[in-house]
Design a protein around this motif. Structure first.
Motif, PDB file in Angstrom:
ATOM      1  N   THR A   1      71.342  -2.013  15.304  1.00  0.00           N
ATOM      2  CA  THR A   1      70.113  -1.965  16.084  1.00  0.00           C
ATOM      3  C   THR A   1      68.980  -2.591  15.270  1.00  0.00           C
ATOM      4  O   THR A   1      68.210  -3.415  15.777  1.00  0.00           O
ATOM      5  CB  THR A   1      69.780  -0.512  16.458  1.00  0.00           C
ATOM      6  OG1 THR A   1      70.907   0.064  17.129  1.00  0.00           O
ATOM      7  CG2 THR A   1      68.575  -0.436  17.370  1.00  0.00           C
TER       8      THR A   1
ATOM      9  N   GLU B   1      68.904   5.009  20.107  1.00  0.00           N
ATOM     10  CA  GLU B   1      68.048   4.193  20.977  1.00  0.00           C
ATOM     11  C   GLU B   1      66.656   4.792  21.104  1.00  0.00           C
ATOM     12  O   GLU B   1      65.667   4.067  21.213  1.00  0.00           O
ATOM     13  CB  GLU B   1      68.666   4.076  22.373  1.00  0.00           C
ATOM     14  CG  GLU B   1      69.830   3.126  22.466  1.00  0.00           C
ATOM     15  CD  GLU B   1      70.426   3.107  23.872  1.00  0.00           C
ATOM     16  OE1 GLU B   1      69.650   3.115  24.843  1.00  0.00           O
ATOM     17  OE2 GLU B   1      71.658   3.099  23.967  1.00  0.00           O
TER      18      GLU B   1
ATOM     19  N   HIS C   1      75.747   1.791  13.606  1.00  0.00           N
ATOM     20  CA  HIS C   1      75.029   1.625  14.876  1.00  0.00           C
ATOM     21  C   HIS C   1      73.526   1.470  14.597  1.00  0.00           C
ATOM     22  O   HIS C   1      72.865   0.602  15.170  1.00  0.00           O
ATOM     23  CB  HIS C   1      75.290   2.804  15.800  1.00  0.00           C
ATOM     24  CG  HIS C   1      74.765   2.601  17.176  1.00  0.00           C
ATOM     25  ND1 HIS C   1      75.482   1.990  18.166  1.00  0.00           N
ATOM     26  CD2 HIS C   1      73.552   2.892  17.720  1.00  0.00           C
ATOM     27  CE1 HIS C   1      74.734   1.922  19.267  1.00  0.00           C
ATOM     28  NE2 HIS C   1      73.565   2.477  19.018  1.00  0.00           N
TER      29      HIS C   1
ATOM     30  N   GLU D   1      63.580   3.638  18.894  1.00  0.00           N
ATOM     31  CA  GLU D   1      63.244   2.221  19.033  1.00  0.00           C
ATOM     32  C   GLU D   1      61.973   1.832  18.268  1.00  0.00           C
ATOM     33  O   GLU D   1      61.947   0.816  17.575  1.00  0.00           O
ATOM     34  CB  GLU D   1      63.088   1.879  20.516  1.00  0.00           C
ATOM     35  CG  GLU D   1      62.781   0.430  20.781  1.00  0.00           C
ATOM     36  CD  GLU D   1      62.659   0.132  22.270  1.00  0.00           C
ATOM     37  OE1 GLU D   1      62.357  -1.023  22.587  1.00  0.00           O
ATOM     38  OE2 GLU D   1      62.852   1.039  23.106  1.00  0.00           O
TER      39      GLU D   1
END
Length: 175
Positions: A161, A16, A157, A19
């Motif tokens: 994303t 995350e 993952h 980003e």
């Protein structure tokens, strides 16, 4: 299992934190897709699960093709290299060929560093998405080794994303 899932949550948080890089990678993929280019996927070992998802999964990426030496690349193309090893000779060959053709290279790899005497294919990548797996996540019973190295799980993952951001970009372009 609890320790493994806790460590996986840490990896997810690290992903995350990428980003901005993921948004840039999604933009590059979108540019290839809307400019009649192609997205070529190269993988090694278990990381091939990412390529399978991109090409044949319900949540696949448009204009995706499996990397092959037979493809002639253009500046409109993007090559995504999925390799847990940053010093892979074959990944280096793919990256070099893509660079020579002017195609964009995006890497999905582990956090492992490369020793100074080895070639690092990621140096030629426009963007590098790191899955965060550098060793086993939990110690084994003997305490000497670590087990649970989920390169593919963490790579997927990263893929998802990237997929969700790309879908938003493509949906905005179509609106």
């Amino acid at each position: 299992m609890k320790m493994f899932f806790t460590q996986l949550q840490g990896l997810a948080k690290d992903i995350e934190d990428q980003e901005d890089i993921i948004e840039d990678a999604a933009r590059l993929l979108a540019m290839s897709i809307v400019s009649d280019g192609s997205v070529y996927w190269y993988s090694e070992g278990e990381m091939d699960g990412i390529v399978t998802q991109a090409m044949t999964g319900d949540d696949g990426i448009p204009d995706s093709k499996r990397w092959s030496e037979a493809h002639s690349l253009s500046e409109q193309d993007t090559v995504v290299i999925c390799s847990k090893w940053r010093d892979s000779v074959s990944a280096s060959d793919v990256a070099k060929r893509a660079e020579e053709a002017g195609a964009t290279v995006i890497g999905i790899t582990s956090a492992m560093s490369v020793s100074k005497d080895k070639h690092d294919w990621t140096t030629g990548a426009e963007l590098l998405l790191v899955n965060g797996v550098s060793k086993g996540l939990i110690p084994s019973e003997d305490g000497e080794t670590r087990i649970g190295t989920p390169h593919l799980l963490a790579g997927l993952h990263v893929y998802y994303t990237l997929f969700f951001v790309l879908r938003d970009i493509l949906d905005d372009q179509m609106a």
